[in-house]
Design an enzyme around this catalytic site. Structure first.
Site, PDB file in Angstrom:
ATOM      1  CB  ALA A  70      -7.897  -2.865  -4.722  1.00  0.00           C
ATOM      2  N   GLY A 109      -4.817   1.833  -2.573  1.00  0.00           N
ATOM      3  CA  GLY A 109      -5.795   2.889  -2.819  1.00  0.00           C
ATOM      4  C   GLY A 109      -6.236   3.582  -1.552  1.00  0.00           C
ATOM      5  CD  GLU A 112      -2.946   5.207  -5.227  1.00  0.00           C
ATOM      6  OE1 GLU A 112      -2.105   5.412  -6.118  1.00  0.00           O
ATOM      7  OE2 GLU A 112      -3.905   4.428  -5.368  1.00  0.00           O
ATOM      8  CD  GLU A 132      -0.790   0.089  -4.851  1.00  0.00           C
ATOM      9  OE1 GLU A 132      -1.795   0.767  -4.587  1.00  0.00           O
ATOM     10  OE2 GLU A 132       0.309   0.240  -4.252  1.00  0.00           O
TER      11      GLU A 132
END
Length: 700
Positions: A70, A109, A112, A132
């Protein structure tokens, strides 16, 4: 091959090569997944889907990495569209194959995104992971639902609950990456995409892979919860990570994604998330030294020497060897050298036996450590770290000898935990090269390096030890010179009150239990027994002449030491020991009762809440004084010292952050009450009073 076509926003460039659309993330330095990148990926995919000449798409990172996670600039701000789940839905909606090309790091992310693509290729030097949990969160955009479908729930648990990345090569073995590319990554990704097209492979979505999450034994999750019980005590994130992965084995993916998002927002709203993000940023902020010009370059450290072959010296030597730096261990006693080298070898062998180190790495490290009894043999080292007895006379004698033998420009560092750096420096003709490098025990394990600048430490010397911390994989904080610096100066009040509480009505086990419930890895008495009570006793005896005769002083620890009870190493301290098991001892109870009577103290029932406040608030109050005096550069540096050096719970963010979360006004009110009841030790710091009465935090 067509020319690059501009896409707005320009954080993602678009080109077509031989019928394959190439979306290149261009958001240096780490291609963080900010709003412009999210919008750019969607725009690029829209363009690829709409172009009849495009047969497939490749998403790749420009520069040194894929997507490292992020965008930290967006932390704490309201989310902006398009959201990450929107990006992932767009990838899954593609009518043409999408290949993720991974190098550097694909984290959070970024991973992901890769898991949502139809295929993944990468170079073997890269890493993938979902970190995370280290920020008090869990993967919130499908990571807990997709990863188990690719690698199985056990591996997914290991990756998600630890937050630690794995190498691309390992990810390929587990099935998370489809092919390791040798040579140019983009060329390899294009070749893979063309192969997929040529073979007319059906689009493969991770959401449809259910084999590895079907018929999973529920005992896996019960056992996993039990295995992290001690380490994850007090945290929220790791437990929600397990819950989410378990749901991936029980519910359809769309239902699982909804539950994952629910858990994500629960963690997001938790004070733990704020504390862990504070710790994340504070660790990085600590390396920034105001007034230290960017023109000042650290001296290269290519060789080192360590004085003293005891526990600290051996541990420090291991740090250099682990970093690939040749190190000479000096001790005037051959017996001490032999014992020290034996301990080092034993420590490495234990790591090999546990599987945390390979035998080749141990052999390599041992070859980098040599021993000598002669000061002349270490003169060519770039840095020497003194780790002898914590007595000023001994240290000054050593530094006088170092001054004579060390080459010009060598850094002369002391591992002292309390003593005056400037007085030590007077033993040399080069005070500009003298500095404190306070390692924490065990030095080969603890991450904190508390660097202490003297009045004459040069900017170059300061820059060198701060850079050395990074080289040794330590977390470095720069402190000013005073008795105890940051950490041990604050610790004095913590230990003082713990001992006073013994005399007032507590037992060692009650105090330890209350503070361990608060989140400390060990309470003060178990920790003292582990570290060795004789160390503090020696320091107290050395400073006894400075203590006012009318000042309250607890003799409990001194009396234990007088009996030869130094802790675990002698089998008895505040507790008695069978192995490492601590057991309450009637002898200790009798000594405490005798001291209460001698002090004229009427013993009483004391709550756990009072124990926590009496022991923790001195940290806050002394921390405020340290800030006033400029010993610490910023309040967050104090937090880092306590998080990485003293086992303060990460999910509370450090003592100064924790106090802000409670409210400085409330902390001040309690301290004022203790000041009235317990006297001068509790006089509130001026900075605490100013900030609390102004309704502000430490930053003003």
């Amino acid at each position: 091959m067509s020319e690059p076509v501009a896409v707005t926003p320009n954080a993602v460039s678009y080109a077509v090569r031989d019928g394959i659309a190439v979306l290149t993330i261009e958001n240096p330095p780490v291609n963080a997944l900010g709003q412009a990148v999210r919008a750019g990926i969607i725009a690029g995919l829209d363009q690829a889907d709409a172009d009849a000449s495009v047969q497939a798409a490749v998403i790749i990172g420009g520069g040194r990495t894929f997507i490292a996670g992020a965008d930290i600039k967006e932390f704490g701000k309201p989310p902006t569209q398009p959201y990450l789940p929107d990006v992932l839905k767009r990838i899954e909606a593609m009518t043409k194959p999408v290949v993720a090309a991974l190098h550097g790091t694909a984290l959070g992310g970024g991973f992901e995104v890769a898991l949502t693509c139809h295929w993944r290729v990468g170079i073997d030097s890269g890493q993938v992971g979902l970190p995370e949990v280290k920020l008090g969160l869990l993967p919130g955009s499908g990571g807990t639902q997709r990863l188990p479908r690719v690698v199985g729930p056990k591996v997914a648990l290991d990756m998600i609950v630890s937050g630690n990345p794995i190498p691309n090569k390992k990810a390929a073995e587990l099935g998370a990456i489809d092919e390791i590319v040798n040579g140019d990554l983009l060329d390899g990704a294009l070749a893979f995409a063309k192969k997929v097209v040529a073979e007319k492979r059906p689009l493969r979505l991770v959401r449809d892979m259910n084999d590895k999450v079907s018929n999973v034994d529920p005992a896996l999750f019960a056992d996993y919860r039990k295995s992290i019980e001690k380490k994850a005590k007090g945290f929220l994130g790791p437990w929600r990570c397990i819950d989410a992965v378990e749901i991936a084995t029980k519910l359809p993916i769309d239902d699982g994604l909804l539950k994952e998002r629910e858990f994500f927002f629960e963690c997001m709203a938790s004070p733990q998330r704020a504390a862990q993000i504070h710790a994340f940023f504070s660790e990085r902020e600590a390396t920034k030294i105001p007034g230290l010009s960017e023109d000042v370059k650290p001296k290269p450290i290519k060789s080192a020497a360590v004085l003293g072959a005891g526990t600290m010296g051996g541990g420090i030597a291991m740090n250099f060897a682990n970093a690939g730096i040749p190190v000479k261990l000096l001790d005037v006693s051959q017996e001490a050298l032999s014992k020290g080298l034996g301990t080092i070898e034993k420590n490495y062998a234990t790591s090999v036996a546990r599987g945390s180190m390979k035998q080749e790495a141990m052999d390599r490290a041992m070859k980098l450590i040599s021993a000598t009894q002669h000061f002349e043999d270490i003169g060519d080292a770039d840095i020497v770290v003194e780790a002898v007895f914590e007595e000023m006379g001994v240290k000054k004698d050593v530094f006088g000898k170092l001054d004579k033998v060390m080459k010009p420009g060598a850094v002369l560092a002391t591992n002292t935990s309390t003593l005056d750096i400037d007085e030590i420096a007077t033993s040399t003709k080069r005070p500009q090269d003298v500095i404190g490098t306070h390692f924490f025990s065990p030095a080969n394990v603890m991450k904190l390096l508390e660097n202490v600048r003297g009045a004459k430490s040069s900017p170059e010397t300061i820059a060198t030890v701060m850079a050395l911390g990074k080289q040794l994989k330590k977390v470095s904080v720069l402190a000013g010179n005073c008795d105890g610096f940051i950490g041990n100066r604050m610790l004095h009040g913590y230990l003082r009150e713990a001992n006073f509480l013994l005399e007032e009505g507590c037992s060692p086990e009650q105090i330890d239990r209350a503070l361990e419930e608060f989140g400390l890895a060990m309470g003060p008495f178990r920790m003292g027994d582990l570290a060795g009570l004789d160390v503090g006793w020696r320091i107290r005896k050395g400073k006894a002449h400075l203590r006012p005769k009318d000042e309250r002083y607890s003799r409990v620890a001194d009396r234990l030491c007088e009996l030869g009870r130094f802790g675990q190493k002698t089998g008895a301290g505040f507790y008695t020991y069978e192995g490492r098991d601590a057991r309450p001892d009637p002898v200790v109870k009798d000594i405490i009762l005798e001291e209460s009577k001698a002090q004229g103290i009427e013993r009483r029932e004391i709550s756990d809440e009072e124990i926590v406040q009496r022991c923790m608030y001195p940290l806050v109050n002394e921390g405020a004084k340290i800030l006033e005096e400029g010993i610490a550069i910023r309040s967050s540096d104090i937090d880092i010292v306590y998080l990485f050096g003293y086992g303060f719970p990460v999910y509370r963010g450090g003592p100064m952050f924790w106090a802000e979360q409670i409210g400085l006004d409330k902390v001040l009110a309690t301290i004022r009450g203790f000041h009235k009841t317990h006297g001068k030790f509790w006089e509130p710091a001026k900075l605490l009073v100013q900030r609390a009465e102004a309704g502000k935090g430490w930053k003003g």
